[in-house]
Design an enzyme around this catalytic site. Structure first.
Site, PDB file in Angstrom:
ATOM      1  CB  THR A  15      20.276  48.908  56.493  1.00 61.39           C
ATOM      2  OG1 THR A  15      21.318  48.133  57.081  1.00 61.39           O
ATOM      3  CG2 THR A  15      20.816  49.607  55.267  1.00 61.39           C
ATOM      4  CB  SER A  57      17.337  43.346  62.596  1.00 59.19           C
ATOM      5  OG  SER A  57      18.237  42.721  61.731  1.00 59.19           O
ATOM      6  CB  THR A  89      17.386  43.126  55.809  1.00 58.84           C
ATOM      7  OG1 THR A  89      18.806  43.268  55.875  1.00 58.84           O
ATOM      8  CG2 THR A  89      16.760  44.318  55.119  1.00 58.84           C
ATOM      9  CG  ASP A  90      21.422  41.299  59.263  1.00 62.79           C
ATOM     10  OD1 ASP A  90      21.416  41.251  58.023  1.00 62.79           O
ATOM     11  OD2 ASP A  90      22.375  41.768  59.922  1.00 62.79           O
TER      12      ASP A  90
HETATM   13  N1  ASP Z   1      22.462  44.914  59.811  1.00 61.58           N
HETATM   14  C1  ASP Z   1      21.227  45.477  59.356  1.00 61.58           C
HETATM   15  C2  ASP Z   1      20.088  45.067  60.280  1.00 61.58           C
HETATM   16  O1  ASP Z   1      19.607  43.985  60.166  1.00 61.58           O
HETATM   17  C3  ASP Z   1      20.976  45.024  57.990  1.00 61.58           C
HETATM   18  C4  ASP Z   1      19.825  45.704  57.337  1.00 61.58           C
HETATM   19  O2  ASP Z   1      18.972  46.327  57.917  1.00 61.58           O
HETATM   20  O3  ASP Z   1      19.758  45.525  56.114  1.00 61.58           O
HETATM   21  O4  ASP Z   1      19.689  45.862  61.096  1.00 61.58           O
END
Ligand code: ASP
Length: 325
Positions: A15, A57, A89-90
């Protein structure tokens, strides 16, 4: 004036780097777009951006973790004073832990990301990158292994987890809390490095298949029995202090008896695994006596990485998960 600290900024997507496109598809910008401009850099830091991956991710595989680890190693070997990885973040905590398994951190390694994309109101990416650069510039952080810096907190790879699905303060270390924070462009370390190093004694590209089996009320071994022949090892997200239903226990004991390692973790976000409290079918005493391995304070996804990368490097499961509570 002391020489500026040279920090590698490796972009892997997520993200933090999302660029909306007219088709509605999400694309990812590279490291150049994430590096602060010279006027926005904290004092005494030179940043060296480099693209490694551009993806969400959720699309990361174990091969990608190996690619990232090699990129981090190359930065350290090239003489960088620290490395920052930007990531979705995932699965960010898994990447941080994979780096803890695979990289000797003779320089600080910091993983960060963002919960709000750059085009949304109040994006957190720039503040997280700035705090991560500040942290990565402090040599004392190298002893902690790879860390996650997020929302001004510093978390060690072994303990950190994404604890909230949408808030900006998304990460927590349920067992012990953050080890420090970043304040006014200063790293403040409050606790010492983890007592147990996570790094594997030797490493190899991932070549082993491990899956996670969830324990829950009434769950038997049908699912794991159906796929066991395809697997090199199994991690169970057990109940409480390390328990499964008697029927699931029977399957897991059988799989362990066939020579494939089975590793017990807890589905509880915090707390130890037991060793001598409960007996009988599916209890921790039975599972331990049957030769299952226990991974205290590792979430199921992190225990899976440890088993998969460890087996890939021909490290026996009892060395990866030494006996003991
Ligand atoms: N869906 C995103 C990922 O993990 C979430 C993020 O980066 O916050 O790539």
């Amino acid at each position: 004036m002391p020489a500026a600290r040279s920090i590698g900024l490796l972009a892997a997507g997520g993200t933090i780097s999302v660029v909306p496109s007219t088709s509605g598809a999400r694309e990812h910008s590279g490291a150049d777009a994430l590096a602060p401009t010279a006027s926005a850099l904290p004092d005494g830091i030179d940043v060296h951006p480099r693209d490694v991956l551009r993806r969400s991710s959720r699309a990361m595989g174990l091969d990608d973790l190996w690619t990232l680890a090699e990129a981090v190693r190359a930065e350290i070997a090239a003489g960088r004073d620290g490395v920052v990885v930007t990531h979705g973040t995932d699965t960010l905590e898994e990447t941080a832990y994979a780096l803890a398994l695979l990289v000797e951190t003779t320089a600080p390694v910091v993983v960060t990301g963002a919960m709000r994309a750059p085009h949304l109101a109040g994006p957190d990416g720039p503040a997280n990158v700035r705090a991560a650069l500040v942290a990565a510039a402090q040599p004392a952080l190298a002893a902690y292994g790879p860390v996650v810096v997020f929302a001004d907190e510093v978390h060690v790879a072994r303990l950190v987890t994404k604890a909230h699905s949408t808030r900006v303060a998304a990460f927590a270390s349920p067992a012990a809390g953050p080890v420090g924070s970043v304040v006014e462009d200063r790293l403040e370390l409050l606790l010492g490095p983890p007592p147990v190093p996570d790094r594997l004694p030797r490493t190899a590209a991932p070549a082993r298949r491990v899956t996670i089996v969830p324990a829950a009320t009434g769950v038997d071994g049908a699912l794991v029995d159906a796929v066991a022949a395809e697997l090199d090892g199994v991690v169970v997200a057990a109940l409480g202090g390390g328990h499964v239903s008697p029927a699931l226990g029977e399957s897991l004991v059988r799989i362990a008896g066939s020579g494939r390692p089975v590793v017990v973790t807890s589905r509880c976000p915090d707390g130890a695994l037991l060793s001598r409290t409960y007996g009988g079918a599916g209890s921790e005493i039975e599972l331990r006596e049957a030769g299952l391995h226990f991974a205290p304070y590792l979430t199921p996804p992190k225990a899976r990485l440890r088993l998969a990368f460890g087996l890939s490097a021909a490290i026996p499961a009892d060395e990866l998960f030494p006996a003991g509570p």
